[in-house]
Design a protein around this motif. Structure first.
Motif, mmCIF file in Angstrom:
data_model
loop_
_atom_site.group_PDB
_atom_site.id
_atom_site.type_symbol
_atom_site.label_atom_id
_atom_site.label_comp_id
_atom_site.label_asym_id
_atom_site.label_seq_id
_atom_site.Cartn_x
_atom_site.Cartn_y
_atom_site.Cartn_z
ATOM 1 N N HIS A 225 6.073 3.088 17.453
ATOM 2 C CA HIS A 225 4.674 2.841 17.084
ATOM 3 C C HIS A 225 3.756 3.518 18.092
ATOM 4 N N GLU A 232 -6.356 6.595 13.532
ATOM 5 C CA GLU A 232 -6.525 5.372 14.294
ATOM 6 C C GLU A 232 -7.310 5.685 15.570
ATOM 7 N N SER A 237 -6.322 -1.158 15.104
ATOM 8 C CA SER A 237 -5.667 -0.425 14.017
ATOM 9 C C SER A 237 -4.190 -0.227 14.315
ATOM 10 N N ARG A 238 -3.886 0.127 15.550
ATOM 11 C CA ARG A 238 -2.488 0.344 15.912
ATOM 12 C C ARG A 238 -1.694 -0.954 15.794
ATOM 13 N N ARG A 241 -0.944 -1.839 12.238
ATOM 14 C CA ARG A 241 0.127 -0.992 11.692
ATOM 15 C C ARG A 241 1.488 -1.460 12.182
ATOM 16 N N GLY A 245 3.245 -2.375 8.904
ATOM 17 C CA GLY A 245 3.608 -1.049 8.403
ATOM 18 C C GLY A 245 4.897 -1.023 7.611
ATOM 19 N N ALA A 312 -5.487 -6.505 7.701
ATOM 20 C CA ALA A 312 -4.835 -5.197 7.570
ATOM 21 C C ALA A 312 -4.444 -4.918 6.125
ATOM 22 N N ARG A 316 -6.282 -2.202 2.330
ATOM 23 C CA ARG A 316 -5.569 -1.274 1.453
ATOM 24 C C ARG A 316 -6.024 -1.385 0.000
#
Length: 844
Positions: A225, A232, A237-238, A241, A245, A312, A316
């Motif tokens: 990651h 990002e 955001s990281r 994910r 993710g 998160a 989408r």
């Protein structure tokens, strides 16, 4: 076996963070039941393992992790009895069979009571076992004094039932307690040698709300990651994910994205969205990873995602699909009478008229039922705000509530209201929208601290109300809200009597819930702030705990009540009770508009409890913290007057004198009180007396102000050689005190004057004697600089001058020079004499 034996307790990982507050919450004494309940990822196992390894010498601890083999009642007890037999030979002969397992809770207690040492049984992952096992465990700990039980579980059950907690001496540690504090996140970052900066760690903690799984993931960047990835630009955001993710590869991910529009979704609501939750393939995976789980609510169980995960996933969804989902949800919430949720869904679905309808008919219910950060998720176009002034007003207030003060002020005042007023006023009559536009102007000016414009704006608003054409009765629904906002405005303008009159004229309404008690809460503050303590006490008695809505005391509407209660407690010589009342307000401190009044009350409480120096530090730190917040002239005058009086009380009259020029006191009685007191303590009795008899203070001041001024006048006349006039002024003050129940201003008098003038009032003298002396005697006042006052406070410690110099950040020679100046002003020759003299004069 050796003392302090443990069987099966997992080893702690190298990156385990010890958290003493959690171990203290579990306790190290004898306790029948301890439960750690939280979803996966909260550190339940690690906490129980550390606690188990710290059990006292001479005890034995057995650990059982529930798995598929011991999920049944028979499998569980077979394993537990076998493990207990390793530390207690008396259990070695007990056979566990299908026929006998139901009798074990009755069979085991006498055998356990025969053990030569205390036993502790830890059951981890208890959510996997047969529910009947919980009943067995409870029967067991109820009937034996030698066994303690500690349980880690993801779900509520009989062990966490309130009835169980009441019937047993039990402790439950939940998700809120298990969440990392900011300090713990910082310590973990240090132990893990995280590459994140201090600011990034703080941001991680704030965005995750201390959720342990997210904090650990964010602090330990993994090779799979890397950060940042394309698109990002922030840590959040990281982290998101990293958490979600790989969920994309699982079947049913699109359904999970759809469910993210709701904060906790039940089976029927999911069906409305087109998702069948029964046996859905992705939910178990989400729950196992600690990203969400089932919760028992007031109605049916709900599947709830962790907020970071939900956010998160929700990102989408494209705008069209999101709006379509919320259109369906508006109907759902309306049918169930959930106004706040219906309003938010209407805003997201861009059903503006439906949003306006909910506001017009249930403003308080909508405002009270929304997460205060909803406004940052909403996008209301500017043309809609122009066309819907009530919606614009509500959105502006919401921005203020989350700390976006500048944005709120811009929204409520810049261009929108002016342009719409010019356009709508051409019709020649007042509409409901006229009223809301004027309300926007009034609130915007209040938020901006423009006191000189707020009053005419408020008068104009009230002039429009009787003339407004309101065919749908929208204003009738909201008249109670207009009254409370009017009273709030008057309180923030320090026009307390106007607030009392506004609240007294409020119409009878049908408001329900906590909002219905907002006027009563404001009434407590208005009377207490004015000094009408008897009336404040009566208003407070109507808000007794048993009759209040659930969580009322923790909410926004209770803030005025708590502040008013603090003033009342101080009149009863109970600074600790005042501190308890104000502690309930502090969670709202970062964003509340009431902060000047709260800071004033907290500072006064600290003055009564710890003296003027500590109170002055609290006041100055509070002002520094809020330095970017707009502050109206009236609230600024209130806090300036308090600061000046604290400087006088701390023996720094020169600084107090500079704070209040004579030309500033005319509009503000509080400043007049502080100025007159400073002149009295300086020995300028004539000027002090002139201020106290100025006619403007008689009709603008509150009873509290008038009582202070009467007592200052009495002292000034007494010290000017006119005891008869002093006695008359004091008698007037006593009469006013009797009418209002106000006593604390007498504690601000020079004690020698009080003894003389109160000679014929022994009961009053005894009552006032319980208050701390708030000011030094006039003949004891010396003019110390800020640095000299700091040095004097340090001299009261046992530290040497070089140590004091290091703490103050100056050279030792400088401290010696300042000490000599302090000795000279106090008329002493050494350190011990200076401290003793300062204490005698009330400077320490």
């Amino acid at each position: 076996m050796s003392p302090g034996t443990t069987v099966g307790v997992p080893r702690l990982s190298r990156d385990h963070l010890s958290r003493p507050r959690l171990l203290a919450a579990l306790g190290d004494g004898e306790l029948p039941l301890r439960v750690v309940r939280a979803p996966a990822g909260y550190g339940k196992t690690a906490l129980l393992a550390e606690w188990a390894r710290g059990r006292p010498d001479g005890s034995a601890t057995v650990w059982v992790t529930a798995d598929d083999e011991c999920a049944t009642r028979l499998g569980f007890w077979s394993r537990v009895v076998a493990l207990l037999a390793t530390v207690h030979p008396g259990l070695a002969g007990v056979e566990v069979g299908a026929d006998a397992v139901g009798h074990l809770p009755t069979l085991l207690p006498p055998l356990l009571d025969a053990a030569d040492r205390p036993l502790t049984l830890v059951v981890d992952a208890a959510e996997r076992v047969d529910p009947r096992v919980e009943q067995d465990l409870l029967r067991l700990v109820r009937h034996t004094a030698r066994l303690e039980l500690a349980v880690g579980t993801r779900r509520d059950g009989e062990l966490t039932d309130p009835a169980t907690q009441l019937s047993l001496d039990a402790v439950t540690v939940g998700p809120r307690t298990l969440a990392f504090t900011a300090d713990e996140s910082a310590r973990l970052a240090s132990e893990l040698r995280s590459p994140l900066t201090t600011e990034q760690v703080a941001a991680l903690h704030e965005t995750s709300d201390g959720w342990p799984l997210a904090v650990r993931a964010g602090l330990r960047p993994q090779r799979e990651h890397p950060w940042p990835a394309a698109g990002e630009n922030d840590q959040l955001s990281r982290l998101q994910r990293m958490l979600v993710g790989d969920l994309e590869q699982l079947p049913g991910f699109d359904d999970l994205v759809l469910l993210s529009v709701v904060d906790g979704v039940g089976v029927r609501q999911a069906e409305l969205l087109g998702v069948d939750l029964d046996g859905h393939p992705i939910l178990a995976a989400v729950e196992d990873r600690g990203l969400g789980g089932w919760e028992d609510g007031l109605g049916e169980p709900r599947f709830r995602l962790q907020p970071l995960v939900r956010d998160a996933l929700r990102r989408r969804l494209d705008d069209d699909r999101l709006r379509d989902v919320h259109r369906r949800l508006v109907d759902w919430y309306e049918d169930r009478g959930e106004r706040a949720a219906a309003f938010e869904s209407a805003v997201i679905a861009q059903e503006w008229q439906r949003a306006r309808t909910h506001l017009g008919q249930a403003f308080r219910e909508v405002a009270g039922g929304l997460d205060k950060h909803w406004v940052r998720r909403a996008d209301v176009p500017r043309p809609v705000l122009r066309a819907q002034p009530l919606l614009a007003l509500f959105v502006g207030v919401a921005h203020y509530a989350v700390g976006d003060v500048a944005k709120a002020v811009r929204m409520l005042t810049a261009g929108v209201a002016t342009a719409e007023w010019q356009r709508l006023s051409r019709h020649g009559r007042v509409s409901v929208d006229h009223v809301w536009i004027q309300g926007m102007l009034t609130l915007g000016l209040r938020f901006a601290g423009r006191d000189e414009l707020v009053q005419p704006a408020l008068r104009r608003l009230h002039g429009m109300l009787p003339r407004a054409a309101d065919p749908t009765g929208e204003l009738d629904h909201l008249r109670p809200l207009i009254v409370t906002q009017t009273a709030s405005t008057h309180l923030l303008l320090d026009r307390v009597d106007d607030a009392v009159r506004a609240l007294a004229d409020r119409p009878a309404g049908t408001v329900r819930g906590s909002g219905a008690l907002h006027p009563e809460s404001l009434t407590v503050l208005a009377h207490a702030s004015a000094g009408r303590v008897t009336l404040a006490r009566a208003a407070l008695a109507e808000l007794v705990e048993p009759g209040l809505p659930r969580f009322f005391n923790a909410g926004f509407y209770a803030i005025p009540k708590h502040v008013g209660a603090a003033y009342v407690h101080l009149e009863d010589h109970r600074p600790d009770a005042a501190a308890d009342a104000l502690a309930q307000v502090l969670p709202h401190w970062p964003t509340m508009e009431w902060w000047p009044l709260v800071l004033h009350a907290r500072t006064l409480q600290r003055w009564h409890a710890d003296g003027p120096a500590e109170a002055l530090r609290l006041l100055e730190s509070g002002l520094d913290e809020k330095s970017r917040k707009p502050l109206g002239a009236a609230m600024r005058a209130m806090l300036t007057a308090q600061r000046a009086e604290l400087l006088l009380a701390a023996g720094r009259p020169a600084e107090a004198r500079r704070l209040i020029p004579s030309r500033r006191i005319r509009p503000y009685p509080r400043l007049a009180v502080a100025k007159a007191r400073g002149l009295l303590l300086d020995g300028d009795h004539a000027r002090a007396l002139a201020i106290t008899v100025a006619p403007e203070h008689e009709h603008r001041g509150t009873p509290r102000d008038r009582l202070h001024l009467s007592l200052i006048a009495a002292s000034a006349r007494l010290r000017s050689g006119d005891p008869a006039a002093a006695a008359r002024a004091f008698a007037d003050a006593v009469a006013l005190s009797g009418d209002t129940g106000l006593r604390s201003p007498f504690a601000a008098m020079p004690r020698s004057d009080l003894r003389t003038l109160a000679a014929e009032h022994p009961a009053l003298r005894a009552d006032i004697g319980r208050f701390p002396a708030l000011f030094p005697e006039p003949d004891a006042l010396v003019s110390l600089t800020r640095r000299e006052s700091a040095v004097l406070a340090e001299l009261a410690t046992s530290d040497t001058l070089p140590v004091i110099a290091g703490r103050l950040g100056v050279a030792a020679g400088t401290v010696k020079s300042q000490c000599r100046a302090v000795y000279r002003k106090l008329g002493v020759s050494g350190r011990d004499d200076a401290v003793a003299e300062a204490r005698r004069r009330g400077l320490l």
